[in-house]
Design a protein around this motif. Sequence first.
Motif, PDB file in Angstrom:
ATOM      1  N   LEU A 119     -51.655 -95.763 -37.279  1.00  0.00           N
ATOM      2  CA  LEU A 119     -51.048 -95.360 -36.000  1.00  0.00           C
ATOM      3  C   LEU A 119     -49.923 -94.356 -36.221  1.00  0.00           C
ATOM      4  N   VAL A 120     -49.105 -94.590 -37.234  1.00  0.00           N
ATOM      5  CA  VAL A 120     -48.021 -93.646 -37.555  1.00  0.00           C
ATOM      6  C   VAL A 120     -48.605 -92.279 -37.892  1.00  0.00           C
ATOM      7  N   LEU A 121     -49.637 -92.249 -38.718  1.00  0.00           N
ATOM      8  CA  LEU A 121     -50.252 -90.981 -39.105  1.00  0.00           C
ATOM      9  C   LEU A 121     -50.884 -90.270 -37.912  1.00  0.00           C
ATOM     10  N   VAL A 122     -51.530 -91.009 -37.038  1.00  0.00           N
ATOM     11  CA  VAL A 122     -52.093 -90.411 -35.821  1.00  0.00           C
ATOM     12  C   VAL A 122     -50.964 -89.848 -34.960  1.00  0.00           C
ATOM     13  N   GLY A 123     -49.856 -90.556 -34.875  1.00  0.00           N
ATOM     14  CA  GLY A 123     -48.701 -90.058 -34.129  1.00  0.00           C
ATOM     15  C   GLY A 123     -48.187 -88.746 -34.709  1.00  0.00           C
ATOM     16  N   VAL A 124     -48.112 -88.663 -36.019  1.00  0.00           N
ATOM     17  CA  VAL A 124     -47.670 -87.419 -36.672  1.00  0.00           C
ATOM     18  C   VAL A 124     -48.639 -86.282 -36.341  1.00  0.00           C
ATOM     19  N   VAL A 125     -49.923 -86.556 -36.414  1.00  0.00           N
ATOM     20  CA  VAL A 125     -50.926 -85.534 -36.092  1.00  0.00           C
ATOM     21  C   VAL A 125     -50.797 -85.102 -34.629  1.00  0.00           C
ATOM     22  N   PHE A 126     -50.657 -86.072 -33.712  1.00  0.00           N
ATOM     23  CA  PHE A 126     -50.530 -85.754 -32.289  1.00  0.00           C
ATOM     24  C   PHE A 126     -49.312 -84.881 -32.002  1.00  0.00           C
ATOM     25  N   LEU A 127     -48.243 -85.065 -32.761  1.00  0.00           N
ATOM     26  CA  LEU A 127     -47.018 -84.300 -32.528  1.00  0.00           C
ATOM     27  C   LEU A 127     -47.014 -82.947 -33.219  1.00  0.00           C
ATOM     28  N   THR A 128     -47.733 -82.819 -34.315  1.00  0.00           N
ATOM     29  CA  THR A 128     -47.659 -81.572 -35.066  1.00  0.00           C
ATOM     30  C   THR A 128     -48.798 -80.593 -34.776  1.00  0.00           C
ATOM     31  N   VAL A 129     -50.003 -81.091 -34.585  1.00  0.00           N
ATOM     32  CA  VAL A 129     -51.147 -80.194 -34.383  1.00  0.00           C
ATOM     33  C   VAL A 129     -50.946 -79.251 -33.198  1.00  0.00           C
ATOM     34  N   PRO A 130     -50.495 -79.723 -32.024  1.00  0.00           N
ATOM     35  CA  PRO A 130     -50.328 -78.780 -30.912  1.00  0.00           C
ATOM     36  C   PRO A 130     -49.366 -77.634 -31.209  1.00  0.00           C
ATOM     37  N   VAL A 131     -48.445 -77.843 -32.125  1.00  0.00           N
ATOM     38  CA  VAL A 131     -47.479 -76.802 -32.478  1.00  0.00           C
ATOM     39  C   VAL A 131     -48.039 -75.882 -33.558  1.00  0.00           C
ATOM     40  N   LEU A 132     -48.885 -76.398 -34.420  1.00  0.00           N
ATOM     41  CA  LEU A 132     -49.376 -75.636 -35.564  1.00  0.00           C
ATOM     42  C   LEU A 132     -50.604 -74.777 -35.270  1.00  0.00           C
ATOM     43  N   ILE A 133     -51.359 -75.120 -34.250  1.00  0.00           N
ATOM     44  CA  ILE A 133     -52.556 -74.341 -33.944  1.00  0.00           C
ATOM     45  C   ILE A 133     -52.194 -73.198 -32.996  1.00  0.00           C
ATOM     46  N   PRO A 134     -53.081 -72.246 -32.811  1.00  0.00           N
ATOM     47  CA  PRO A 134     -52.781 -71.122 -31.910  1.00  0.00           C
ATOM     48  C   PRO A 134     -52.390 -71.612 -30.510  1.00  0.00           C
ATOM     49  N   ALA A 135     -51.423 -70.933 -29.911  1.00  0.00           N
ATOM     50  CA  ALA A 135     -50.859 -71.347 -28.627  1.00  0.00           C
ATOM     51  C   ALA A 135     -51.906 -71.432 -27.527  1.00  0.00           C
ATOM     52  N   HIS A 136     -52.901 -70.563 -27.546  1.00  0.00           N
ATOM     53  CA  HIS A 136     -53.902 -70.592 -26.474  1.00  0.00           C
ATOM     54  C   HIS A 136     -54.752 -71.866 -26.521  1.00  0.00           C
ATOM     55  N   ILE A 137     -54.776 -72.555 -27.632  1.00  0.00           N
ATOM     56  CA  ILE A 137     -55.456 -73.849 -27.735  1.00  0.00           C
ATOM     57  C   ILE A 137     -54.440 -74.977 -27.587  1.00  0.00           C
ATOM     58  N   GLY A 138     -53.306 -74.850 -28.259  1.00  0.00           N
ATOM     59  CA  GLY A 138     -52.281 -75.891 -28.260  1.00  0.00           C
ATOM     60  C   GLY A 138     -51.754 -76.234 -26.878  1.00  0.00           C
ATOM     61  N   ARG A 139     -51.752 -75.266 -25.964  1.00  0.00           N
ATOM     62  CA  ARG A 139     -51.211 -75.537 -24.625  1.00  0.00           C
ATOM     63  C   ARG A 139     -52.045 -76.545 -23.846  1.00  0.00           C
ATOM     64  N   TYR A 140     -53.258 -76.805 -24.281  1.00  0.00           N
ATOM     65  CA  TYR A 140     -54.097 -77.809 -23.631  1.00  0.00           C
ATOM     66  C   TYR A 140     -53.919 -79.196 -24.257  1.00  0.00           C
ATOM     67  N   LEU A 141     -53.140 -79.290 -25.304  1.00  0.00           N
ATOM     68  CA  LEU A 141     -52.977 -80.555 -26.025  1.00  0.00           C
ATOM     69  C   LEU A 141     -51.672 -81.260 -25.674  1.00  0.00           C
ATOM     70  N   PHE A 142     -51.280 -81.193 -24.416  1.00  0.00           N
ATOM     71  CA  PHE A 142     -50.065 -81.880 -23.982  1.00  0.00           C
ATOM     72  C   PHE A 142     -50.261 -83.390 -23.973  1.00  0.00           C
TER      73      PHE A 142
END
Length: 189
Positions: A42-65
């Motif tokens: 769960l901790v690792l999934v939380g880290v992924v949920f918080l970091t992936v939207p910031v690390l991927i291109p903005a045009h994709i990340g903006r849908y990962l709110f």
Amino acid sequence: AWSFATIWPAIFETADFLKALGTFSGPATRHPPFSRTHRTALVLVGVVFLTVPVLIPAHIGRYLFGPVWVGFVLLLDPLNYAWGGHSLLRDWEEGDASTFWNFMAAGLVCGVLWEFWNYWATARWLYIFPILQGWKIFQMPAPGFLGFPAFAVECFVMYESVKVLGKRLFRSREAKQADEPYSSAVRSK
């Protein structure tokens, strides 16, 4: 910036009010104990949920709110559990989901009230939401209301994390002082 000095009390007082009403006080099914492996996952999934939207291109990340809305809960609640703090996971193990549901409902109640007041305000929030802009309730695109319950649970988990870290920090300071026979200001001759 949001004023957490007004947001958190509104959420916590609403959750306390719902608790006092007994809204979600019925017995819940006990969950088998969450293993260390499950909590770590769960901790690792939380880290992924918080970091992936910031690390991927903005045009994709903006849908990962959505993942961001729950990322801190997944990251911090297992840590609260491990550190002996109030944890939603432990509540579920004990057959009590009332804290979770009280905060979910408090988030929805507060979110509707905030958006109602925002709608009538002269200076108001305007939301740039990447989907369903035409389907609004007050000024908020309808899917945005799904974030308020998650945000309230996040506030609870963050508060508990700060509380447990504070206790651990002060306990370690007290332990160090207790180990010393004299204060540092008093020296034997």
